[in-house]
Design a protein around this motif. Structure first.
Motif, PDB file in Angstrom:
ATOM      1  N   ALA A   1      83.616   3.825 -29.436  1.00 26.43           N
ATOM      2  CA  ALA A   1      83.311   2.704 -30.337  1.00 26.43           C
ATOM      3  C   ALA A   1      82.591   3.188 -31.602  1.00 26.43           C
ATOM      4  N   ALA A   2      81.683   4.147 -31.462  1.00 30.98           N
ATOM      5  CA  ALA A   2      80.920   4.636 -32.621  1.00 30.98           C
ATOM      6  C   ALA A   2      81.827   5.380 -33.588  1.00 30.98           C
TER       7      ALA A   2
ATOM      8  N   ARG B   1      83.981   5.373 -23.464  1.00 28.60           N
ATOM      9  CA  ARG B   1      83.508   4.564 -22.339  1.00 28.60           C
ATOM     10  C   ARG B   1      84.077   3.139 -22.373  1.00 28.60           C
TER      11      ARG B   1
ATOM     12  N   GLU C   1      88.625  14.301 -30.835  1.00 29.81           N
ATOM     13  CA  GLU C   1      88.392  13.622 -29.557  1.00 29.81           C
ATOM     14  C   GLU C   1      88.841  14.511 -28.402  1.00 29.81           C
TER      15      GLU C   1
ATOM     16  N   ALA D   1      78.793  -1.450 -26.482  1.00 26.73           N
ATOM     17  CA  ALA D   1      79.900  -1.039 -27.350  1.00 26.73           C
ATOM     18  C   ALA D   1      79.673  -1.513 -28.791  1.00 26.73           C
TER      19      ALA D   1
ATOM     20  N   GLU E   1      76.006   4.849 -29.045  1.00 29.64           N
ATOM     21  CA  GLU E   1      75.157   3.755 -28.570  1.00 29.64           C
ATOM     22  C   GLU E   1      73.687   4.127 -28.463  1.00 29.64           C
TER      23      GLU E   1
ATOM     24  N   VAL F   1      85.037  19.596 -28.945  1.00 31.42           N
ATOM     25  CA  VAL F   1      84.176  20.379 -29.839  1.00 31.42           C
ATOM     26  C   VAL F   1      83.147  21.114 -28.975  1.00 31.42           C
TER      27      VAL F   1
ATOM     28  N   ARG G   1      89.328  13.724 -25.280  1.00 35.63           N
ATOM     29  CA  ARG G   1      90.302  13.105 -24.350  1.00 35.63           C
ATOM     30  C   ARG G   1      91.669  12.964 -25.020  1.00 35.63           C
TER      31      ARG G   1
ATOM     32  N   CYS H   1      83.206  -0.641 -20.519  1.00 34.23           N
ATOM     33  CA  CYS H   1      82.678  -1.920 -21.014  1.00 34.23           C
ATOM     34  C   CYS H   1      83.693  -3.047 -20.851  1.00 34.23           C
TER      35      CYS H   1
ATOM     36  N   TRP I   1      82.224  -6.646 -21.353  1.00 36.25           N
ATOM     37  CA  TRP I   1      81.617  -7.854 -21.933  1.00 36.25           C
ATOM     38  C   TRP I   1      81.267  -7.655 -23.394  1.00 36.25           C
TER      39      TRP I   1
END
Ligand code: FAD
Length: 411
Positions: A16-17, A44, A36, A393, A383, A198, A38, A60, A62
């Motif tokens: 998200a960041a 997350r 990235e 998130a 986060e 990285v 992945r 996440c 909600w």
């Protein structure tokens, strides 16, 4: 995007960041890439189809503080349906396992505990939250269970000042197709290198040299969004070393929360979006969301040391425990109605190593330390750097936007 040898801004991590930062830099005129580890975006935030009929957010789920949550507007813009029904955990208790009298008594004890924390935080001196459990109160183990859901840790590892700094408008909505799916859609148009872990950010020369599993690139600036546990473990290293960042990250470890999804036969026996929990008087307990979105399933949630214990017991242990617990609440008929579909293992995930950050007692100030830029070219988001929306998130997203603004201001 092919792997570049040089770039203006490298964003490490596409959760998200990272997504928030990359979007905020879109019209900056700077060349940007997200690196990235992945093979997907979201970090997350990760939605899977646990079965053809069951959407499951492994991370996440909600939209907390939905009235202030950037992902609400993002969902609307991308045509993702938002579910605005009340969450199950407080208002929608169901069943006889937790009788209403006990429940009211527990909620009173929990609210009084939160009130004591709020009062204590006014002194500005940090302590462990467990100091404010009332001696001998029969609900203390369950208060610890709730802390493990909210914070990923029990009260003895929780800083009162940090807990008090968290802002929550108590409006909690959901994305019908999944929070992780929303992040995937939000990331669709962004420049990305997948499978690109990285290992080292060398900031000893005029340009940054970033060593990754795909090779080395140079960058003018970097925004680092990886979870604190990776900085604390020095899975992502800096040269010269940044001991203040490592120490800050160690004060802000990721606690643990895990979820399990169970298929449910004869779903009509249980209410849509109910909550099932027993007055077990134990910290080692799950909380169960019955038929989320009306789907034929039960979603279980575990936190803290008990979640760690279940993860360590191996694949399937969370589902096995959940089925035993639900059967104890609802009767042995339910054993044949329940079937494991999928469970998360966030502590064992090499690129997360936990679920969400909390400050250890005495370390409430570390979020600001982690967030501070280094030499106007290393910027930190994620986060854990959010002053008031950490562990979420939307807090991660906003921290990415903040870091992008810092990058633009430093040009
Ligand atoms: C079970 C669970 C339930 C949750 N429930 C909620 C909820 O209901 N609501 C809510 O708001 N929040 C919730 N959260 C928290 C929320 O998911 C996180 O706070 C948020 O997604 C974190 O975003 P981030 O960008 O800071 O970090 P991440 O999402 O972890 O992103 C960091 C990225 O960096 C990548 N990375 C790691 N190491 C490297 C490396 N060496 N090189 C390159 N890339 C790397 C990772 O793969 C990842 O994609 C939950 C989390 C979990 C686990």
């Amino acid at each position: 995007m092919s792997f570049p040898s040089e770039i203006d801004v490298a964003i490490i991590g596409a959760g998200a960041a990272g997504l928030g930062a990359a979007h905020a830099l879109k019209r900056s005129g700077l060349s940007v890439i997200m690196l990235e580890a992945r093979d997907r975006v979201g970090g997350r935030g990760h939605t899977v189809m646990a079965s053809p009929e069951v959407t499951f957010d492994l991370g996440c789920g909600w939209l907390h503080s939905a009235d202030q949550n950037a992902f609400v507007k993002i969902a609307e813009a991308l045509d993702f349906q938002i579910d605005r029904k009340l969450p199950p955990w407080r208002e929608r208790a169901w069943g006889k396992a937790f009788p209403p009298g006990d429940r009211d008594d527990f909620i009173r004890a929990l609210d009084e505990f939160f009130e004591r924390l709020e009062q204590a935080a006014k002194d500005g001196v940090d302590h462990s939250a467990s100091l404010y459990l009332e001696s001998g109160n029969r609900w203390n183990p369950m208060i610890d269970a709730i802390s493990s859901y909210i914070n990923g840790c029990e009260t003895d590892s929780l800083s009162i000042l940090d807990f008090d700094a968290y802002e929550d408008s108590n409006i909690n909505w959901r994305v019908r197709r999944g929070y992780g799916a929303l992040m995937t859609a939000y990331g669709a148009s962004l420049p990305l290198a997948f499978n690109c872990a990285v290992a080292l950010i060398n900031h000893s020369a005029k340009r940054l040299r970033i060593e990754t599993s795909q090779g080395t690139l140079t960058a003018d600036k970097a925004i680092i969004t990886v979870p604190t546990n990776l900085i604390a473990d020095e899975a992502v290293r800096f040269f010269p070393a940044l001991p203040d960042k490592v120490e800050a990250a160690r004060g802000l470890p990721l606690g643990l929360a895990d979820k399990v999804m169970l298929a449910l036969d004869e779903p009509e026996l249980l209410p849509v979006d109910g909550n099932l929990r027993g007055a077990t008087m134990r910290t080692e307990m799950g909380t169960y969301h019955l038929r989320p979105f009306g789907q034929p399933c039960i979603e279980g949630f575990f936190g803290g040391r008990f979640a760690q214990q279940l993860e360590d017991a191996g694949d399937g242990a969370i589902a096995a425990h959940s089925i035993d617990e639900i059967v104890a609440f609802l009767g042995s008929d339910f054993r044949r109605k329940l079937r494991p579909l999928m469970e998360s293992r966030w502590a064992h995930d090499p690129f997360a190593r936990g679920s969400y950050s909390h400050a250890l007692p005495g370390h409430a100030g570390k979020r600001a330390v982690l967030a501070t830029p280094v030499d106007n070219r290393l910027f930190f988001a994620g986060e854990a750097t959010s002053p008031n929306f950490f562990s979420t998130a939307h807090g991660a997203h906003d921290s990415g936007v903040r870091a992008a603004k810092e990058v633009m201001a430093a040009r």
